[in-house]
Write a protein that holds these residues in place. Structure first.
Motif, PDB file in Angstrom:
ATOM      1  N   TYR A 197      -0.020   0.347 -27.437  1.00  0.00           N
ATOM      2  CA  TYR A 197      -0.897   1.095 -26.467  1.00  0.00           C
ATOM      3  C   TYR A 197      -0.183   1.733 -25.460  1.00  0.00           C
ATOM      4  O   TYR A 197      -0.771   2.225 -24.474  1.00  0.00           O
ATOM      5  CB  TYR A 197      -2.089   0.103 -26.120  1.00  0.00           C
ATOM      6  N   LEU A 198       1.202   1.732 -25.444  1.00  0.00           N
ATOM      7  CA  LEU A 198       2.072   2.133 -24.379  1.00  0.00           C
ATOM      8  C   LEU A 198       3.220   2.834 -24.787  1.00  0.00           C
ATOM      9  O   LEU A 198       4.026   2.040 -25.687  1.00  0.00           O
ATOM     10  CB  LEU A 198       2.327   1.005 -23.189  1.00  0.00           C
ATOM     11  N   LEU A 247      -8.167   2.768 -21.676  1.00  0.00           N
ATOM     12  CA  LEU A 247      -6.777   2.933 -21.972  1.00  0.00           C
ATOM     13  C   LEU A 247      -6.023   1.662 -21.237  1.00  0.00           C
ATOM     14  O   LEU A 247      -6.570   1.007 -20.294  1.00  0.00           O
ATOM     15  CB  LEU A 247      -6.433   4.165 -20.754  1.00  0.00           C
ATOM     16  N   TYR A 248      -5.300   1.200 -22.038  1.00  0.00           N
ATOM     17  CA  TYR A 248      -4.411   0.113 -21.643  1.00  0.00           C
ATOM     18  C   TYR A 248      -3.546   0.148 -20.524  1.00  0.00           C
ATOM     19  O   TYR A 248      -3.140   1.155 -20.241  1.00  0.00           O
ATOM     20  CB  TYR A 248      -3.413  -0.483 -22.960  1.00  0.00           C
ATOM     21  N   GLN A 249      -3.989  -0.821 -19.597  1.00  0.00           N
ATOM     22  CA  GLN A 249      -3.126  -0.748 -18.033  1.00  0.00           C
ATOM     23  C   GLN A 249      -1.934  -1.842 -17.919  1.00  0.00           C
ATOM     24  O   GLN A 249      -1.412  -1.585 -17.021  1.00  0.00           O
ATOM     25  CB  GLN A 249      -4.353  -0.929 -17.319  1.00  0.00           C
ATOM     26  N   GLY A 298       8.316   1.464 -26.894  1.00  0.00           N
ATOM     27  CA  GLY A 298       6.950   1.360 -27.144  1.00  0.00           C
ATOM     28  C   GLY A 298       6.304   2.220 -28.215  1.00  0.00           C
ATOM     29  O   GLY A 298       7.001   3.258 -28.499  1.00  0.00           O
ATOM     30  N   THR A 299       5.230   2.064 -28.628  1.00  0.00           N
ATOM     31  CA  THR A 299       4.431   2.708 -29.883  1.00  0.00           C
ATOM     32  C   THR A 299       2.772   2.779 -29.392  1.00  0.00           C
ATOM     33  O   THR A 299       2.422   1.836 -28.695  1.00  0.00           O
ATOM     34  CB  THR A 299       4.481   2.029 -31.114  1.00  0.00           C
ATOM     35  N   ARG A 349      -0.399   6.113 -22.139  1.00  0.00           N
ATOM     36  CA  ARG A 349      -1.274   4.891 -22.396  1.00  0.00           C
ATOM     37  C   ARG A 349      -2.193   5.425 -23.520  1.00  0.00           C
ATOM     38  O   ARG A 349      -2.529   6.593 -23.444  1.00  0.00           O
ATOM     39  CB  ARG A 349      -1.898   4.302 -21.173  1.00  0.00           C
ATOM     40  N   TYR A 350      -2.555   4.454 -24.206  1.00  0.00           N
ATOM     41  CA  TYR A 350      -3.529   4.632 -25.467  1.00  0.00           C
ATOM     42  C   TYR A 350      -4.535   3.864 -25.164  1.00  0.00           C
ATOM     43  O   TYR A 350      -4.642   2.537 -24.576  1.00  0.00           O
ATOM     44  CB  TYR A 350      -2.778   4.529 -26.559  1.00  0.00           C
ATOM     45  N   ALA A 351      -5.619   4.033 -25.884  1.00  0.00           N
ATOM     46  CA  ALA A 351      -7.074   3.278 -25.767  1.00  0.00           C
ATOM     47  C   ALA A 351      -6.609   2.081 -26.603  1.00  0.00           C
ATOM     48  O   ALA A 351      -6.192   1.843 -27.704  1.00  0.00           O
ATOM     49  CB  ALA A 351      -7.965   3.978 -26.184  1.00  0.00           C
TER      50      ALA A 351
END
Length: 263
Positions: free
Chosen positions: A205-206, A245-247, A200-201, A237-239
């Motif tokens: 978002y993850l 934040l992506y869940q 992922g990147t 996790r990223y916004a």
């Protein structure tokens, strides 16, 4: 049962099969960190009393809500994840093997396993640390493994946490997932390199990484065989576009994470 007690029971069972996780905890905590759990993953077959929805029900009864679904066509898997209103509680990720998509020989072995379940079988909270509820020969294990490492893992270990996941966002002394990975590798931890150490990147978002499962000796009906057990995952996790934040999860990344239990 309260969530805290359930998760403690699951953690105790998990580290019994994955002592590396306890070592990783110590390595991180000695830096003054407090470890939070991002998610717990469970595996099953999509059959009758042990299908995904049946496995999810005790968590739904404890307040969890369905939050997303994922397909893994190559591995013939389907998954859903669930979230609790209390964001401090870990997400639950449940996957199931689509048995009807497997070969006739694999379907036959799984049917033999399921026929060993009691007629009144019902999933309770103890189910998540109950282990293997059926008898299994080493040959049937090998045959399952030849087609699906996932199928052979469920057959060998039954029902227990497949992995826990460290919430990297909550760590203060690791500015990135890469820095955590480097620290673990410097301390002798073997990471899953399938698809790269980091899956992922930030654009997705993850980011995820994981250890490779260490083997434990599994007693089959005829002999004992070393089988990859559980592993530890790490998630950053990223916004997302809404600034939150992506869940969720990324199917392509999770597909490679599954391989942490490959032989």
């Amino acid at each position: 049962m309260k969530l805290e007690k359930l998760f403690q029971q699951m953690w105790d069972d998990y580290i019994a099969f994955n002592p590396m996780a306890a070592k990783i905890h110590q390595l991180i905590e000695k830096r003054g960190e407090k470890i939070l759990n991002d998610h717990i993953a469970l595996r099953t077959f999509n059959q009758g009393p042990i299908g995904l929805q049946a496995v999810a029900k005790p968590f739904l009864d404890l307040g969890y809500k369905y939050s997303g679904e994922y397909e893994f066509k190559e591995k013939k898997l389907y998954a859903q994840h669930f979230e609790h209103p209390d964001v401090q509680q870990p997400k639950i990720f449940i996957s199931e093997l689509l048995v009807e998509k497997m070969s006739a020989s694999t379907q036959k072995i799984i049917a033999l396993l399921l026929r060993q379940l009691p007629a009144d079988f019902k999933i309770t909270h103890d189910f998540f640390t109950s282990g293997r509820p059926w008898k299994l020969t080493s040959q049937d294990y090998e045959n399952l493994s030849g087609e699906s490492e996932y199928a052979s893992w469920v057959a060998a270990y039954g029902f227990r946490p497949n992995h826990f996941t460290i919430n990297v966002n909550a760590l203060k002394t690791f500015p990135s997932l890469q820095s955590l990975n480097e620290y673990l590798q410097q301390n002798g931890i073997v990471l899953n390199a399938s698809g790269g150490i980091v899956k992922g990147t930030p654009a997705e978002y993850l980011e995820q990484s994981s250890t490779m499962a260490e083997k434990t000796n599994v007693q089959f009906e005829d002999k004992t065989v070393p089988v990859p057990a559980c592993y530890y995952e790490f998630a950053r996790r990223y916004a997302d576009k809404d600034g939150k934040l992506y869940q969720g999860f990324i199917a392509q990344s999770a597909d490679k994470i599954f391989e942490s239990t490959n032989r």
